[in-house]
Scaffold this motif. Structure first.
Motif, PDB file in Angstrom:
ATOM      1  N   PHE A  30       0.790  -1.640  -0.115  1.00  0.00           N
ATOM      2  CA  PHE A  30       0.088   0.117  -0.195  1.00  0.00           C
ATOM      3  C   PHE A  30       0.639   1.817   0.094  1.00  0.00           C
ATOM      4  CE2 PHE A  30       0.811  -0.599   4.781  1.00  0.00           C
ATOM      5  CZ  PHE A  30       0.938   0.262   4.846  1.00  0.00           C
ATOM      6  N   GLY A  31       0.240   2.096  -0.601  1.00  0.00           N
ATOM      7  CA  GLY A  31       0.900   3.539  -0.971  1.00  0.00           C
ATOM      8  C   GLY A  31       0.608   4.756   0.948  1.00  0.00           C
ATOM      9  N   ILE A  32       1.119   5.396   1.461  1.00  0.00           N
ATOM     10  CA  ILE A  32       0.465   6.203   2.243  1.00  0.00           C
ATOM     11  C   ILE A  32       1.538   8.138   1.951  1.00  0.00           C
ATOM     12  CG2 ILE A  32       1.985   5.552   3.408  1.00  0.00           C
ATOM     13  CD1 ILE A  32       0.133   5.677   5.966  1.00  0.00           C
ATOM     14  N   PHE A  33       0.037   8.309   2.104  1.00  0.00           N
ATOM     15  CA  PHE A  33       1.665   9.854   1.917  1.00  0.00           C
ATOM     16  C   PHE A  33       1.029  10.335   3.566  1.00  0.00           C
ATOM     17  CE2 PHE A  33       0.781  14.389   2.062  1.00  0.00           C
ATOM     18  CZ  PHE A  33       2.211  15.177   1.500  1.00  0.00           C
ATOM     19  N   GLN A  42       1.045  14.759  15.036  1.00  0.00           N
ATOM     20  CA  GLN A  42      -0.415  14.954  15.276  1.00  0.00           C
ATOM     21  C   GLN A  42      -1.154  13.807  14.755  1.00  0.00           C
ATOM     22  OE1 GLN A  42      -0.931  19.451  13.581  1.00  0.00           O
ATOM     23  NE2 GLN A  42       0.905  19.963  14.272  1.00  0.00           N
ATOM     24  N   ALA A  43      -2.238  13.859  15.318  1.00  0.00           N
ATOM     25  CA  ALA A  43      -3.408  12.767  14.985  1.00  0.00           C
ATOM     26  C   ALA A  43      -4.323  13.406  13.468  1.00  0.00           C
ATOM     27  CB  ALA A  43      -4.891  12.784  16.032  1.00  0.00           C
ATOM     28  N   CYS A  44      -4.063  13.298  12.315  1.00  0.00           N
ATOM     29  CA  CYS A  44      -4.797  13.417  11.192  1.00  0.00           C
ATOM     30  C   CYS A  44      -6.034  12.554  10.379  1.00  0.00           C
ATOM     31  CB  CYS A  44      -3.736  13.821   9.911  1.00  0.00           C
ATOM     32  SG  CYS A  44      -2.258  14.227  10.332  1.00  0.00           S
ATOM     33  N   PRO A  45      -6.473  14.158  10.195  1.00  0.00           N
ATOM     34  CA  PRO A  45      -7.901  12.712   9.283  1.00  0.00           C
ATOM     35  C   PRO A  45      -6.806  12.342   7.728  1.00  0.00           C
ATOM     36  CG  PRO A  45      -7.591  15.687   8.623  1.00  0.00           C
ATOM     37  CD  PRO A  45      -6.920  14.835   9.353  1.00  0.00           C
ATOM     38  N   THR A  46      -7.404  11.372   7.519  1.00  0.00           N
ATOM     39  CA  THR A  46      -7.093  10.263   6.313  1.00  0.00           C
ATOM     40  C   THR A  46      -8.639   9.986   5.303  1.00  0.00           C
ATOM     41  OG1 THR A  46      -5.667   9.246   7.896  1.00  0.00           O
ATOM     42  CG2 THR A  46      -6.305   8.197   6.406  1.00  0.00           C
ATOM     43  N   LEU A  47      -8.133   9.380   4.379  1.00  0.00           N
ATOM     44  CA  LEU A  47      -8.214   9.021   3.264  1.00  0.00           C
ATOM     45  C   LEU A  47      -8.205   7.608   2.366  1.00  0.00           C
ATOM     46  CD1 LEU A  47      -9.377  12.223   1.359  1.00  0.00           C
ATOM     47  CD2 LEU A  47     -11.335  11.311   2.510  1.00  0.00           C
ATOM     48  N   LEU A  73      -3.818  20.626   3.853  1.00  0.00           N
ATOM     49  CA  LEU A  73      -5.057  20.180   4.520  1.00  0.00           C
ATOM     50  C   LEU A  73      -4.317  19.202   6.276  1.00  0.00           C
ATOM     51  CD1 LEU A  73      -7.785  19.746   1.968  1.00  0.00           C
ATOM     52  CD2 LEU A  73      -7.701  21.510   3.520  1.00  0.00           C
ATOM     53  N   GLY A  74      -3.636  18.637   6.279  1.00  0.00           N
ATOM     54  CA  GLY A  74      -2.936  17.913   6.940  1.00  0.00           C
ATOM     55  C   GLY A  74      -4.014  16.550   6.742  1.00  0.00           C
ATOM     56  N   PHE A  75      -3.915  16.073   5.474  1.00  0.00           N
ATOM     57  CA  PHE A  75      -4.534  14.832   5.099  1.00  0.00           C
ATOM     58  C   PHE A  75      -3.083  13.719   4.950  1.00  0.00           C
ATOM     59  CE2 PHE A  75      -8.307  16.114   3.598  1.00  0.00           C
ATOM     60  CZ  PHE A  75      -9.900  16.029   4.370  1.00  0.00           C
ATOM     61  N   ILE A  76      -3.922  12.204   5.686  1.00  0.00           N
ATOM     62  CA  ILE A  76      -3.323  11.014   4.961  1.00  0.00           C
ATOM     63  C   ILE A  76      -4.155  10.553   4.718  1.00  0.00           C
ATOM     64  CG2 ILE A  76      -2.722   8.850   5.774  1.00  0.00           C
ATOM     65  CD1 ILE A  76      -2.211   9.903   8.961  1.00  0.00           C
ATOM     66  N   LEU A  77      -3.128  10.142   3.023  1.00  0.00           N
ATOM     67  CA  LEU A  77      -4.109   9.540   2.691  1.00  0.00           C
ATOM     68  C   LEU A  77      -3.363   8.109   1.529  1.00  0.00           C
ATOM     69  CD1 LEU A  77      -3.429  12.140  -0.608  1.00  0.00           C
ATOM     70  CD2 LEU A  77      -5.501  12.292   0.538  1.00  0.00           C
ATOM     71  N   HIS A 139     -11.743   9.149  14.293  1.00  0.00           N
ATOM     72  CA  HIS A 139     -13.202   9.349  14.074  1.00  0.00           C
ATOM     73  C   HIS A 139     -13.629  10.400  12.880  1.00  0.00           C
ATOM     74  CE1 HIS A 139     -14.256   8.179  17.960  1.00  0.00           C
ATOM     75  NE2 HIS A 139     -13.407   8.842  17.709  1.00  0.00           N
ATOM     76  N   LYS A 140     -12.498  10.588  11.780  1.00  0.00           N
ATOM     77  CA  LYS A 140     -12.199  11.602  10.951  1.00  0.00           C
ATOM     78  C   LYS A 140     -11.631  10.569  10.055  1.00  0.00           C
ATOM     79  CE  LYS A 140     -12.136  15.630  13.311  1.00  0.00           C
ATOM     80  NZ  LYS A 140     -11.783  17.490  13.008  1.00  0.00           N
ATOM     81  N   ILE A 141     -11.712   9.735   8.712  1.00  0.00           N
ATOM     82  CA  ILE A 141     -11.896   8.525   8.041  1.00  0.00           C
ATOM     83  C   ILE A 141     -12.713   8.744   6.670  1.00  0.00           C
ATOM     84  CG2 ILE A 141     -10.617   6.561   7.259  1.00  0.00           C
ATOM     85  CD1 ILE A 141     -10.304   6.058  10.377  1.00  0.00           C
TER      86      ILE A 141
END
Length: 278
Positions: A30-33, A42-47, A73-77, A139-141
């Protein structure tokens, strides 16, 4: 979990990992940004992003151009591969079946069932793995995807709303039980019982599940060379019937490829930012 590749990107890092998947019965990648905020802990929202037919774990990272805004935006992808892989894994006789074409479902038929458990892989094994190893805000996935992966994003969101708070898609296969791609995959992976197919069909699922999300976003190119396979109107009709708010945007001149995705990727990230904050 083994780090295969890592590259600095917009003050974050684009990485590829490999691990031994018990669900897929073999190696999975898997890839992850990780945006700069994640690198600081920091805990980040994730897509989760699910790619389409023939794609791999790095297609989205290379072609979608999502990292710039994700860093802001501070998103993990997270971008998993599209199927199990390897010499021991069953392969079809064409590009739209077998390796590279897992359809994000759990196969029940031989020889596919031994490895092709992509639904459980995404929502159980990979979801748990990344949640335990990276600073993901639980809680932000959200989830989104393209084509076959758009089908996967819609269906997994509708099946597991407790895991995915937001959902969007680019040119998704909206009614796979009613198009050649889906009929071919489902007949091989699931067998002849079309009642089973409906359990993995976004248009049928939304009728069964009702309105689960504040909004769903779909972008579709009007010059999409695969438009006849996608059936966005059927999903729109189903959403209207159950009161599920859907924004379906059709764009003149755009086809099925990643130039189309690049053109609207920022709007999808912004959409998820709003949905995950509500």
């Amino acid at each position: 979990m083994e780090l295969i590749q890592h590259n600095r990107c917009f003050d974050g890092e684009q990485r590829i990992y490999a691990f031994n998947s018990k669900v897929l019965n073999g190696e999975a990648r898997f890839g992850i940004f990780l945006p700069p905020q994640a690198l600081l802990g920091q805990a980040c929202p994730t897509l989760f992003y699910l790619a389409g037919l023939t794609c791999t774990e790095d297609t989205f990272a290379i072609k979608a151009h999502a990292q710039r805004l994700a860093a802001q935006l501070g998103f993990i992808l997270i971008s998993p591969d599209t199927s199990p892989r390897g010499e021991h894994v069953a392969q079809g006789d064409s590009w739209d079946l077998g390796q590279g074409a897992g359809f994000y479902i759990n196969a029940t038929q031989a020889p596919w069932a031994e490895h092709y458990q992509m639904e459980r892989f995404i929502v159980d094994e990979l979801y748990e793995l990344v949640s335990h190893n990276f600073p993901i805000h639980g809680h932000k996935i959200g989830i989104f995807g393209h084509s076959m992966g758009g089908h996967g994003a819609l269906t997994l969101a509708l099946k597991y709303p407790e895991k995915f708070k937001s959902v969007s898609a680019f040119a998704p296969i909206c009614a796979p039980s009613q198009c050649p791609w889906g009929e071919k995959a489902f007949s091989h992976y699931l067998g002849a019982d079309q009642a089973e197919w409906k359990k993995h069909d976004a248009s049928a699922l939304v009728l069964a599940k009702g309105a689960l999300f504040k909004e769903i976003l779909i972008d579709q190119g009007q010059q999409d060379q695969f438009y006849a396979q996608l059936n966005p109107a059927l999903f729109q009709q189903a959403c209207t019937q159950v009161g599920q708010h859907l924004t379906l945007r059709e764009h003149a001149g755009y086809d099925h490829g990643y130039y189309f995705i690049q053109s609207f990727i920022d709007e999808h990230l912004q959409f998820h930012a709003v949905q995950l904050d509500t």
